[in-house]
Enzyme design. Structure first.
Site, PDB file in Angstrom:
ATOM      1  N   TYR A  85      69.549  -5.021  25.716  1.00  0.00           N
ATOM      2  CA  TYR A  85      68.488  -4.007  25.765  1.00  0.00           C
ATOM      3  C   TYR A  85      67.470  -4.072  24.626  1.00  0.00           C
ATOM      4  O   TYR A  85      66.264  -3.963  24.870  1.00  0.00           O
ATOM      5  CB  TYR A  85      69.104  -2.597  25.889  1.00  0.00           C
ATOM      6  CG  TYR A  85      69.543  -2.320  27.311  1.00  0.00           C
ATOM      7  CD1 TYR A  85      68.661  -1.743  28.221  1.00  0.00           C
ATOM      8  CD2 TYR A  85      70.802  -2.668  27.756  1.00  0.00           C
ATOM      9  CE1 TYR A  85      69.045  -1.513  29.531  1.00  0.00           C
ATOM     10  CE2 TYR A  85      71.201  -2.449  29.063  1.00  0.00           C
ATOM     11  CZ  TYR A  85      70.317  -1.869  29.948  1.00  0.00           C
ATOM     12  OH  TYR A  85      70.695  -1.656  31.246  1.00  0.00           O
TER      13      TYR A  85
ATOM     14  N   GLU B 248      76.192   2.178  32.520  1.00  0.00           N
ATOM     15  CA  GLU B 248      76.808   0.871  32.785  1.00  0.00           C
ATOM     16  C   GLU B 248      78.171   0.754  32.114  1.00  0.00           C
ATOM     17  O   GLU B 248      79.086   0.139  32.670  1.00  0.00           O
ATOM     18  CB  GLU B 248      75.842  -0.246  32.354  1.00  0.00           C
ATOM     19  CG  GLU B 248      74.706  -0.363  33.372  1.00  0.00           C
ATOM     20  CD  GLU B 248      73.437  -1.030  32.865  1.00  0.00           C
ATOM     21  OE1 GLU B 248      73.500  -1.790  31.889  1.00  0.00           O
ATOM     22  OE2 GLU B 248      72.365  -0.784  33.471  1.00  0.00           O
TER      23      GLU B 248
END
Ligand code: FAD
Length: 388
Positions: A95, A137
């Site tokens: 990310y 997630e």
């Protein structure tokens, strides 16, 4: 939580960024993949060329940013994306890299139109959105039947039509198989000889759960004179043989049969879009009132034909061949349209559809015109999330 000023800046600049949305994300991918080429092993390199991936990312980021006050508003979309990320083995450490290049791209594309304060606000907003995905997630990885990739042997390879071939997969470790929800997919990691990057693709499970194998059914994307053939489907069809071993990620996906209602089920598929619906059909045909309508160009490309053997199954061929006509192999020539549909399936039903985008748009339009409530309409894209 972000302070009010930051949130106001982000919301106020969403339209500016959205206007340049694809320019920003196209630039973002180009620069990131040039400077961090190892990430090419995670992205679908074909979608870089056709622009679908930048478009999908742009839409997701702007949708999230415009709901920065209350990210729960994007929960359904986040769910779909998070399931895909898990099947691709996307991890928290990915990310910040995306964030870094996204901010660079915003600065470079918008130039003087954005000042430092705006960039800082977007950096914070990106961090908040990333944290949301990372936590969703994380929960999914913990609940997943296995994490990352597990090796599966191609136990059987079966030609289903001129274009579709099924692969029966058994775990190489001889261990047991998880159950899954009919409609879900697995991810496959493809290291194709002579292709420089690992490629990952999703394939819906095309059989009911509870077997000693997982089955996927793959259409050969043959390409044309102008368009190259599909990378992974061609590799699977031409190179992967029985006995070979492939890495597979655990069943995932939020397009699955809602088993909490007893309403009739209407399955509508176009082309290879029949795979998730076939799984639903096989799982539920003896339990509920199920209608299965499949559209294909003709009988030659109609895969898994003999498995559509119940009474309430209907076949629609766009241009039936002479052989199809002789065999009376179809119920309708042409397309699935609302006038026909309302005569063969009940309105009080749960609808599921999957197929090429044109087919999906037509089905979505027909069901809306018929007045089917949104919560009874479910669909899956076989590519980056688009709009219907
Ligand atoms: P890619 O290399 O990704 O190419 C995709 C298409 O673009 C091909 O048609 C190719 O010819 C074309 N193309 C190549 N280069 C260009 C270019 N430069 N410009 C324009 N077009 C180009 N597929 C199945 O067959 N069965 C399934 O059950 C199935 N389930 C899926 C479930 C989900 C949730 C998703 C997201 C996808 C599913 N798919 C399924 C699709 C599958 O994941 C792959 O996208 C598909 O097999 C094509 O991959 P590929 O690598 O062969 O083609």
């Amino acid at each position: 939580r972000l302070d009010e000023r930051t949130r106001e800046i982000v919301k106020a600049t969403v339209p500016v960024l959205a206007e340049h949305g694809e320019a920003i994300t196209t630039h973002f991918y180009k620069r990131m993949l040039t400077e961090r080429p190892e990430l090419k092993n995670y992205f679908n390199m074909t979608h870089q060329k056709d622009g679908k991936q930048p478009r999908a990312l742009a839409n997701a980021v702007y949708a999230a940013a415009s709901h920065i006050d209350d990210l729960s508003a994007i929960a359904p979309a986040a769910e779909t994306i998070a399931e895909k990320h898990v099947s691709l083995n996307i991890r928290p450490e990915h990310y910040p890299i995306i964030g870094e290049y996204l901010l660079k791209a915003i600065k470079e594309v918008l130039g003087d139109a954005v000042d430092e304060e705006v960039i800082d606000a977007w950096e914070l907003a990106y961090g908040e959105i990333a944290d949301l995905f990372i936590s969703i997630e994380d929960g999914k990885y913990k609940a997943s039947a296995w994490t990352g990739y597990r090796l599966f042997t191609i136990h059987k390879k079966v030609k289903e039509s001129e274009e579709i071939t099924s692969f029966y997969l058994k775990p190489e470790d001889g261990g047991s198989l998880p159950s899954y929800r009919p409609g879900q997919y697995i991810g496959i990691k493809a290291d194709i000889p002579d292709y420089p990057h690992t490629q990952r693709r999703q394939y819906s499970l095309s059989d009911a759960p509870g077997k000693d194998y997982l089955r996927i059914s793959v259409k050969r994307e043959g390409g044309t004179e102008e368009i190259p053939a599909g990378l992974v489907s061609t590799w699977l069809h031409d190179q992967v043989q029985e006995g070979d071993v492939v890495p597979i990620s655990a069943p995932a996906g939020d397009f699955y049969l809602n088993e909490s209602t007893s309403r009739p089920v209407v399955l509508l598929s176009g082309g290879v879009g029949l795979t998730p619906l076939m799984s639903m059909y096989k799982k539920t045909r003896d339990e509920r009132d199920v209608y299965f309508i499949h559209a294909a160009r003709n009988g030659g490309v109609h895969g898994l034909k003999e498995e559509m053997d119940g009474e309430q199954t209907y076949v629609v061929y766009e241009t039936p061949s002479e052989e199809d006509k002789t065999l009376a192999a179809y119920d309708k020539a042409g397309y699935v349209d609302l006038d026909w549909l309302r005569n063969v399936v009940p309105k009080e039903a749960d609808f599921y559809f999957c197929g090429p985008e044109g087919f999906m748009r037509a089905m979505n339009g027909a069901l809306h015109e018929w007045g089917i409530p949104d919560e009874q309409v479910n669909y899956e894209f076989f590519g980056p999330k688009g709009t219907l």
